[in-house]
Design a protein around this motif. Structure first.
Motif, PDB file in Angstrom:
ATOM      1  N   UNK B  35      -5.667  -4.993  -1.557  1.00  0.00           N
ATOM      2  CA  UNK B  35      -5.934  -4.309  -0.304  1.00  0.00           C
ATOM      3  C   UNK B  35      -6.142  -5.352   0.792  1.00  0.00           C
ATOM      4  N   UNK B  37      -8.129  -5.765   4.508  1.00  0.00           N
ATOM      5  CA  UNK B  37      -9.054  -5.204   5.497  1.00  0.00           C
ATOM      6  C   UNK B  37      -8.843  -5.951   6.802  1.00  0.00           C
ATOM      7  N   UNK B  41     -11.434  -3.069  10.406  1.00  0.00           N
ATOM      8  CA  UNK B  41     -12.218  -2.752   9.212  1.00  0.00           C
ATOM      9  C   UNK B  41     -11.582  -1.731   8.284  1.00  0.00           C
ATOM     10  N   UNK B  42     -10.350  -1.294   8.572  1.00  0.00           N
ATOM     11  CA  UNK B  42      -9.687  -0.385   7.647  1.00  0.00           C
ATOM     12  C   UNK B  42      -9.243  -1.152   6.403  1.00  0.00           C
ATOM     13  N   UNK B  43      -9.471  -0.546   5.253  1.00  0.00           N
ATOM     14  CA  UNK B  43      -8.961  -1.089   3.993  1.00  0.00           C
ATOM     15  C   UNK B  43      -7.643  -0.402   3.700  1.00  0.00           C
TER      16      UNK B  43
END
Lengths: 113, 114
Positions: B35, B37, B41-43
């Motif tokens: 993933x 980020x 701050x979105x994963x």
């Protein structure tokens, strides 16, 4: 196109009171929802989950509620403790997505002593 | 005993360089993920592997090449690093692709491109 949204960037709560974190989603194909907690400089840690066939799941101080018609879920923490201060991420998975999770942007929870 | 470990924890490098991030899990899981980020701050998922086989490639530039030598390891190699690659990269694993099993995450690798 953000399919999972946490509209409150932050939440501040007094120790001992209830913390309620909210999450909205747009994709009706999501069938499994999770909450993760994240401390600074650490990875997200799984907290609690709920299947779309249920509307509530409880684990100790943590309860997750799912309202499918409103496409909304919430995490309740009762009673809140200072150690609960962290970033909380809501995540959702589609049944046909081979495990792919779609995350919200997180809510910073601060619990004051 | 760390369940999902990734190295290095911090990586600072120049634009144009090639770098690798390693990930290992000792949970006996079949499935591993990368993933990213970003600054907001979105994963967001990049890749997933199941028993060394690529399952998800989420329209990631081909400068990113995952490699899974065995089901306990999933490494990420990045060629010709760009400023926009600066982010925190998280490795995760789960029991398998199906069923309601949570993913377990490593502590992340913070990549900074100068």
């Amino acid at each position: 196109d953000q399919q999972v949204k946490q509209n409150s960037p932050s939440l501040s709560v007094q120790e001992g009171r209830i913390s309620i974190l909210n999450c909205d989603y747009t994709n009706s194909m999501f069938d499994y929802f999770l909450w993760y907690k994240k401390y600074p400089a650490e990875g997200p840690t799984f907290l609690i989950s709920i299947s779309s066939i249920k509307d509530k799941n409880e684990d100790g101080r943590f309860t997750v509620f799912l309202n499918k018609s409103a496409k909304h879920l919430s995490l309740h923490i009762v009673p809140s403790q200072p150690g609960d201060s962290a970033v909380y991420f809501c995540a959702a998975r589609r049944v046909d997505s081979y495990g792919k999770l779609t995350f919200g942007q997180g809510t910073i929870l601060t619990v004051h002593p | 005993d760390t369940a999902v470990s990734q190295t290095p924890k911090y990586l600072v490098t120049q634009m144009g360089n090639d770098k690798s991030i390693k990930c290992e899990q000792n949970l006996g899981h079949d499935t591993m993920y990368w993933y990213k980020q970003d600054s907001k701050k979105f994963l967001k998922i990049m890749f997933s592997y199941n028993n060394k086989e690529l399952i998800i490639n989420e329209t990631v530039p081909n400068r990113f090449s995952p490699k899974s030598p065995d089901k306990a390891h999933l490494n990420l190699h990045i060629n010709s690093l760009e400023l926009g690659d600066s982010a925190v990269y998280f490795c995760a694993s789960s029991q398998d692709l199906n069923g309601n099993q949570p993913q377990h995450f490593g502590d992340g690798t913070r990549l900074s491109i100068l």
